[in-house]
Design an enzyme around this catalytic site. Structure first.
Site, PDB file in Angstrom:
ATOM      1  N   GLU A 107      24.516  34.871  87.631  1.00 29.49           N
ATOM      2  CA  GLU A 107      23.905  36.184  87.809  1.00 29.49           C
ATOM      3  C   GLU A 107      23.049  36.552  86.599  1.00 29.49           C
ATOM      4  O   GLU A 107      23.406  36.265  85.455  1.00 29.49           O
ATOM      5  CB  GLU A 107      25.000  37.237  88.009  1.00 29.49           C
ATOM      6  CG  GLU A 107      24.487  38.603  88.393  1.00 29.49           C
ATOM      7  CD  GLU A 107      25.599  39.533  88.847  1.00 29.49           C
ATOM      8  OE1 GLU A 107      25.461  40.750  88.639  1.00 29.49           O
ATOM      9  OE2 GLU A 107      26.598  39.051  89.411  1.00 29.49           O
ATOM     10  N   ASP A 109      21.043  40.147  85.380  1.00 32.30           N
ATOM     11  CA  ASP A 109      20.996  41.562  85.755  1.00 32.30           C
ATOM     12  C   ASP A 109      20.025  42.390  84.935  1.00 32.30           C
ATOM     13  O   ASP A 109      19.991  42.293  83.703  1.00 32.30           O
ATOM     14  CB  ASP A 109      22.371  42.222  85.522  1.00 32.30           C
ATOM     15  CG  ASP A 109      23.441  41.731  86.459  1.00 32.30           C
ATOM     16  OD1 ASP A 109      23.111  41.325  87.577  1.00 32.30           O
ATOM     17  OD2 ASP A 109      24.620  41.759  86.060  1.00 32.30           O
ATOM     18  N   GLU A 111      20.292  46.418  85.004  1.00 32.09           N
ATOM     19  CA  GLU A 111      21.007  47.559  85.572  1.00 32.09           C
ATOM     20  C   GLU A 111      20.547  48.823  84.854  1.00 32.09           C
ATOM     21  O   GLU A 111      20.590  48.898  83.626  1.00 32.09           O
ATOM     22  CB  GLU A 111      22.517  47.410  85.426  1.00 32.09           C
ATOM     23  CG  GLU A 111      23.108  46.359  86.331  1.00 32.09           C
ATOM     24  CD  GLU A 111      24.618  46.280  86.217  1.00 32.09           C
ATOM     25  OE1 GLU A 111      25.287  46.308  87.259  1.00 32.09           O
ATOM     26  OE2 GLU A 111      25.124  46.176  85.087  1.00 32.09           O
ATOM     27  N   GLN A 124      20.644  48.092  81.080  1.00 31.34           N
ATOM     28  CA  GLN A 124      21.585  47.074  80.634  1.00 31.34           C
ATOM     29  C   GLN A 124      21.176  45.724  81.218  1.00 31.34           C
ATOM     30  O   GLN A 124      20.842  45.640  82.399  1.00 31.34           O
ATOM     31  CB  GLN A 124      22.995  47.444  81.098  1.00 31.34           C
ATOM     32  CG  GLN A 124      24.064  46.413  80.797  1.00 31.34           C
ATOM     33  CD  GLN A 124      25.454  46.971  81.032  1.00 31.34           C
ATOM     34  OE1 GLN A 124      25.973  47.748  80.237  1.00 31.34           O
ATOM     35  NE2 GLN A 124      26.079  46.582  82.132  1.00 31.34           N
ATOM     36  N   THR A 125      21.168  44.690  80.407  1.00 29.84           N
ATOM     37  CA  THR A 125      20.955  43.337  80.907  1.00 29.84           C
ATOM     38  C   THR A 125      22.253  42.553  80.744  1.00 29.84           C
ATOM     39  O   THR A 125      23.055  42.830  79.853  1.00 29.84           O
ATOM     40  CB  THR A 125      19.827  42.613  80.149  1.00 29.84           C
ATOM     41  OG1 THR A 125      20.164  42.493  78.755  1.00 29.84           O
ATOM     42  CG2 THR A 125      18.506  43.362  80.293  1.00 29.84           C
ATOM     43  N   GLY A 136      31.673  38.798  79.016  1.00 30.13           N
ATOM     44  CA  GLY A 136      30.522  39.675  79.217  1.00 30.13           C
ATOM     45  C   GLY A 136      29.434  39.401  78.192  1.00 30.13           C
ATOM     46  O   GLY A 136      29.707  39.275  76.996  1.00 30.13           O
ATOM     47  N   ARG A 137      28.210  39.298  78.652  1.00 32.18           N
ATOM     48  CA  ARG A 137      27.069  39.076  77.752  1.00 32.18           C
ATOM     49  C   ARG A 137      26.075  40.229  77.877  1.00 32.18           C
ATOM     50  O   ARG A 137      24.884  40.046  78.009  1.00 32.18           O
ATOM     51  CB  ARG A 137      26.403  37.734  78.065  1.00 32.18           C
ATOM     52  CG  ARG A 137      27.276  36.523  77.704  1.00 32.18           C
ATOM     53  CD  ARG A 137      26.542  35.204  77.922  1.00 32.18           C
ATOM     54  NE  ARG A 137      27.258  34.099  77.320  1.00 32.18           N
ATOM     55  CZ  ARG A 137      28.204  33.369  77.927  1.00 32.18           C
ATOM     56  NH1 ARG A 137      28.538  33.659  79.182  1.00 32.18           N
ATOM     57  NH2 ARG A 137      28.805  32.385  77.306  1.00 32.18           N
ATOM     58  N   GLU A 138      26.611  41.445  77.832  1.00 34.01           N
ATOM     59  CA  GLU A 138      25.778  42.625  78.021  1.00 34.01           C
ATOM     60  C   GLU A 138      24.954  42.950  76.783  1.00 34.01           C
ATOM     61  O   GLU A 138      25.377  42.729  75.647  1.00 34.01           O
ATOM     62  CB  GLU A 138      26.628  43.852  78.349  1.00 34.01           C
ATOM     63  CG  GLU A 138      27.507  43.717  79.568  1.00 34.01           C
ATOM     64  CD  GLU A 138      28.918  43.300  79.206  1.00 34.01           C
ATOM     65  OE1 GLU A 138      29.100  42.671  78.136  1.00 34.01           O
ATOM     66  OE2 GLU A 138      29.836  43.588  79.983  1.00 34.01           O
TER      67      GLU A 138
END
Length: 333
Positions: A107, A109, A111, A124-125, A136-138
């Protein structure tokens, strides 16, 4: 002479894509590349076929999905977000294959997280590979403009060894495939999605502020749709194109020119508010694929010394899982 002109044209095309510009790529109509996903009448395709309105109300959100799967490419949309009170509202533009690979999905993203009146939207990516949802790699950012006043372009470049997120053709995040990431780098064909939905449980201040349907419908507008990649046969999982000089879908190289890299560094230095690479609450050791930037680290420490400074903390970051119908997860702090 003809061969020389053809070569020059090809080089210009590749360089344009490499710098994240989609101005030379064809803009498609909705029906050429996408299909409705959910939402019934909350998904409206305008008469020219090149603009789409997605809305959220008490009844449902809405969304659409690409007709093809893609293995690498450049994917883009111009988006105008809802205005006024938008707490709890989530608008997403992303790639995923969760429907095909439930246990080990990939995925990518974008967001967009709504906010209370007078506060900025945040973007947010995130990156997942091979089902790596426990890692999580936010990253999270302010945008530096009001995304509800006009359309702005958001793009994802995905190659065999690199991922770049762009805002208005400016790179804001680069992920390079490393040996340390292993299978966590997305490597399987994905569909492209756009959705709007109720993320009241986590999207704004960890769920403190929820969607207020007094302000509904919340409408996100999409235009300038670009699907420039290598389509994949959904049954045989094989690409339909070749990445050669005659290919209709030349996969960009991912080269960031010095001027673009300077813009990226400025964006990150001034507008980034969270990066998993510097989160000392979630990760006592820096994740192995992270490249630590001293200026980024210092700015985030000043912004939030508990999360990014490694001091004794009195709260714990929480992982908030989205409804599975939206094909992903995200974290807020």
């Amino acid at each position: 002479m003809v061969d020389s002109c053809l070569l020059l044209l090809l080089v210009c095309c590749v360089l344009g894509l490499a710098s994240g510009s989609s101005k030379d790529l064809p803009i498609i109509s909705f029906d050429e590349g996408y299909s409705p996903l959910f939402g019934d009448s909350n998904l409206a395709i305008l008469k020219d076929g090149k603009k789409v309105h997605m809305s959220l109300d008490e009844r449902t959100g809405s969304g659409f999905i690409s007709q093809d799967l893609y293995l690498h490419g450049f994917f883009s949309a111009s988006i105008k977000l809802p205005a006024d009170y938008t707490a709890g509202v989530v608008v997403a533009f992303y790639m995923s294959n969760a429907d095909m690979f439930e246990a080990n999905h990939d995925e990518l993203d974008f967001e967009f997280l709504g906010n209370i009146r007078g506060k900025e939207w945040r973007v947010q990516t995130n990156v997942y590979g091979n089902g790596s949802t426990n890692m999580g790699r936010e990253e999270r950012y302010h945008l530096g403009f009001d995304p509800s006043e006009d359309f702005h372009q958001y793009s994802i470049l995905w190659t065999d060894n690199q991922i770049i997120f762009y805002v208005d053709n400016v790179p804001i995040r680069e992920i390079k495939r490393t040996e340390a990431m292993g299978g966590d780098f997305p490597s399987k064909p994905m569909s492209i999605y756009a959705t709007i939905w109720d993320g009241s449980e986590w999207a704004t201040n960890g769920g403190r502020y929820r969607v207020n349907y007094k302000y509904a419908p919340y409408v996100a507008e999409f235009s300038d749709l670009v699907l420039h990649g290598c389509a994949v046969d959904p049954i045989e999982q094989t690409p339909k194109c070749e990445n050669g000089p005659t290919s209709e879908a030349i996969i960009p190289t991912g080269i960031i020119m010095p001027e673009q890299r300077s813009k990226m560094e400025k964006f990150r230095k001034t507008l980034m508010t969270y990066s998993y690479c510097y989160d000392r609450v979630r990760y006592t050791a820096t994740p192995s694929e992270c490249v630590v930037n001293a200026q980024e680290a210092e700015r985030l420490r000043r912004f939030d010394p508990v999360t990014f400074g490694g001091r004794h903390h009195h709260r714990h970051a929480k992982r908030h899982q989205r409804n599975r119908s939206t094909h992903g997860e995200a974290t807020t702090i």
